[in-house]
Design a protein around this motif. Sequence first.
Motif, PDB file in Angstrom:
ATOM      1  N   LYS A   1       9.573  -7.541  -4.552  1.00  0.00           N
ATOM      2  CA  LYS A   1       9.786  -8.192  -5.405  1.00  0.00           C
ATOM      3  C   LYS A   1      10.344  -9.002  -5.784  1.00  0.00           C
ATOM      4  O   LYS A   1      10.338 -10.167  -6.214  1.00  0.00           O
ATOM      5  N   PRO A   2      11.699  -8.712  -5.532  1.00  0.00           N
ATOM      6  CA  PRO A   2      13.034 -10.380  -5.857  1.00  0.00           C
ATOM      7  C   PRO A   2      13.136 -10.854  -5.185  1.00  0.00           C
ATOM      8  O   PRO A   2      13.479 -11.894  -5.042  1.00  0.00           O
ATOM      9  N   LEU A   3      12.448 -10.743  -3.786  1.00  0.00           N
ATOM     10  CA  LEU A   3      12.547 -11.217  -2.774  1.00  0.00           C
ATOM     11  C   LEU A   3      12.030 -12.439  -2.182  1.00  0.00           C
ATOM     12  O   LEU A   3      11.943 -13.913  -2.871  1.00  0.00           O
ATOM     13  N   ILE A   4       9.756 -12.490  -2.778  1.00  0.00           N
ATOM     14  CA  ILE A   4       9.644 -13.064  -2.857  1.00  0.00           C
ATOM     15  C   ILE A   4       9.103 -14.452  -3.772  1.00  0.00           C
ATOM     16  O   ILE A   4       9.337 -14.207  -4.348  1.00  0.00           O
TER      17      ILE A   4
ATOM     18  N   MET B   1       0.811  -3.904  -5.949  1.00  0.00           N
ATOM     19  CA  MET B   1       1.027  -2.528  -5.472  1.00  0.00           C
ATOM     20  C   MET B   1      -0.190  -1.814  -5.749  1.00  0.00           C
ATOM     21  O   MET B   1      -1.099  -1.872  -6.526  1.00  0.00           O
ATOM     22  N   ILE B   2      -0.625  -0.833  -4.333  1.00  0.00           N
ATOM     23  CA  ILE B   2      -1.796  -0.156  -4.516  1.00  0.00           C
ATOM     24  C   ILE B   2      -1.558   1.519  -4.322  1.00  0.00           C
ATOM     25  O   ILE B   2      -0.471   1.524  -2.934  1.00  0.00           O
TER      26      ILE B   2
ATOM     27  N   VAL C   1       0.995  -1.012   0.167  1.00  0.00           N
ATOM     28  CA  VAL C   1      -0.013   0.001  -0.118  1.00  0.00           C
ATOM     29  C   VAL C   1       0.693   1.812   0.334  1.00  0.00           C
ATOM     30  O   VAL C   1       1.424   1.741   0.773  1.00  0.00           O
ATOM     31  N   ASP C   2       0.628   1.651  -0.912  1.00  0.00           N
ATOM     32  CA  ASP C   2       1.551   3.400  -0.831  1.00  0.00           C
ATOM     33  C   ASP C   2       2.251   3.815  -1.798  1.00  0.00           C
ATOM     34  O   ASP C   2       3.490   4.086  -2.010  1.00  0.00           O
ATOM     35  N   HIS C   3       3.963   2.305  -0.439  1.00  0.00           N
ATOM     36  CA  HIS C   3       5.177   3.189  -0.707  1.00  0.00           C
ATOM     37  C   HIS C   3       6.071   1.889  -1.969  1.00  0.00           C
ATOM     38  O   HIS C   3       5.990   0.632  -1.880  1.00  0.00           O
TER      39      HIS C   3
ATOM     40  N   ARG D   1     -12.906   0.386  -4.549  1.00  0.00           N
ATOM     41  CA  ARG D   1     -13.671  -0.493  -5.014  1.00  0.00           C
ATOM     42  C   ARG D   1     -13.707  -1.655  -6.515  1.00  0.00           C
ATOM     43  O   ARG D   1     -14.099  -2.411  -6.504  1.00  0.00           O
ATOM     44  N   GLY D   2     -12.918  -0.985  -7.238  1.00  0.00           N
ATOM     45  CA  GLY D   2     -12.447  -1.299  -8.512  1.00  0.00           C
ATOM     46  C   GLY D   2     -11.234  -2.784  -8.413  1.00  0.00           C
ATOM     47  O   GLY D   2     -11.536  -3.990  -8.927  1.00  0.00           O
ATOM     48  N   VAL D   3     -10.602  -1.719  -7.139  1.00  0.00           N
ATOM     49  CA  VAL D   3      -9.308  -2.758  -7.016  1.00  0.00           C
ATOM     50  C   VAL D   3     -10.655  -3.981  -6.024  1.00  0.00           C
ATOM     51  O   VAL D   3     -10.064  -5.195  -5.749  1.00  0.00           O
ATOM     52  N   PHE D   4     -10.881  -4.087  -5.572  1.00  0.00           N
ATOM     53  CA  PHE D   4     -12.331  -4.213  -4.814  1.00  0.00           C
ATOM     54  C   PHE D   4     -12.057  -6.427  -5.312  1.00  0.00           C
ATOM     55  O   PHE D   4     -12.773  -6.989  -5.491  1.00  0.00           O
ATOM     56  N   ILE D   5     -13.709  -4.894  -6.419  1.00  0.00           N
ATOM     57  CA  ILE D   5     -13.972  -5.924  -6.822  1.00  0.00           C
ATOM     58  C   ILE D   5     -13.064  -7.280  -7.781  1.00  0.00           C
ATOM     59  O   ILE D   5     -13.210  -8.320  -7.617  1.00  0.00           O
TER      60      ILE D   5
END
Length: 330
Positions: free
Chosen positions: A47-50, A58-59, A37-39, A78-82
């Motif tokens: 991203k390279p660790l997981i 990313m939000i 979120v945000d950062h 709401r679009g992200v949630f859907i």
Amino acid sequence: MSEPITVVIFVQASRDIVYALQLIEVYSDSPIKLFVVDHLANYEMLKPLIPARVSIHMIRNFKFNNPLYVLIDAMRLRGVFIKQFLKLRSSKVFFFSNFFDYKTFYFVSELSKKNDVSMIDHYGVTRSSIPSLSLIDYIRKIIIWLITFKAPSFTGEAHVPTFNIERYGIKKVDDVEIVNSLIAKYQTKVHLNQKSIILFDLIDPEFLFSNYDDVIDSVIELFINAGFLVYIKPHPRAKISESLLSRSAVHMFESNKPSELIDFSNFDYAVTAISAAMCKCGVTKKLFSLVELLDFHNSDKKDEYKNYLKELDENIVFPITLSDIKLELA
């Protein structure tokens, strides 16, 4: 055979990264959705660790310098949630704070209706509700409600927007410890060829102390004159003085990388004003807190921070003067 339970993790701040990685290891047999979120810096670090079984998203943040953005943000959330969460059932959902972050709270409050949601409270911060709201508080409350349909309360001296997790049946998990065996593979080993110290810096020290920069400069000078390299682990939002960075013996770690993901065990000394990160950094020779050298704006805070650090590690040394440090290094 039943489908594995999906795990959803929200990373809200850089301090959450190490706990998110630990959850990824705990739920190694489950598909995981990781939302930053945000950062953007946190996203780029993770991203390279997981592992490949973890999807990362990313939000992004909006700034409310235009009333139209309130409507845009409401529609975007709401679009992200859907897209990401609407079909989730019986999933395990984790986040780390109910302060400030209205976006994450919108998602987790909606997810709590059909999923198991927990807040991993590794911060351990409690704030009292304020007795009355200012005009700015009311405006912020209305903006957040228009976006999320969730009304925050406001807590602490800074009037922090705070969301009621009990109202949505969200569990709070306290006293979470980092298990080194789980995160060891993510840690960076620091290889040193000269005696060195690690300095844990602070964010906005001027709000606590009147002489922080002068003390830090003097302490670093003592170590450099004694033949040490100085490494600085800055707070993610701290600004390091140019005078420090201009010295060839001073090096800086990436600010966004959590201290738990750096192996400091090869350092000779660890130094800080009041950072708790020093107490769990793995330096075994000696830990210095500069509390006694600093002039607090509120003198009552000195004993408060000193006792707090002693509780975390009884071996911390509190030099009274710069000469005490010089004598130690002689």
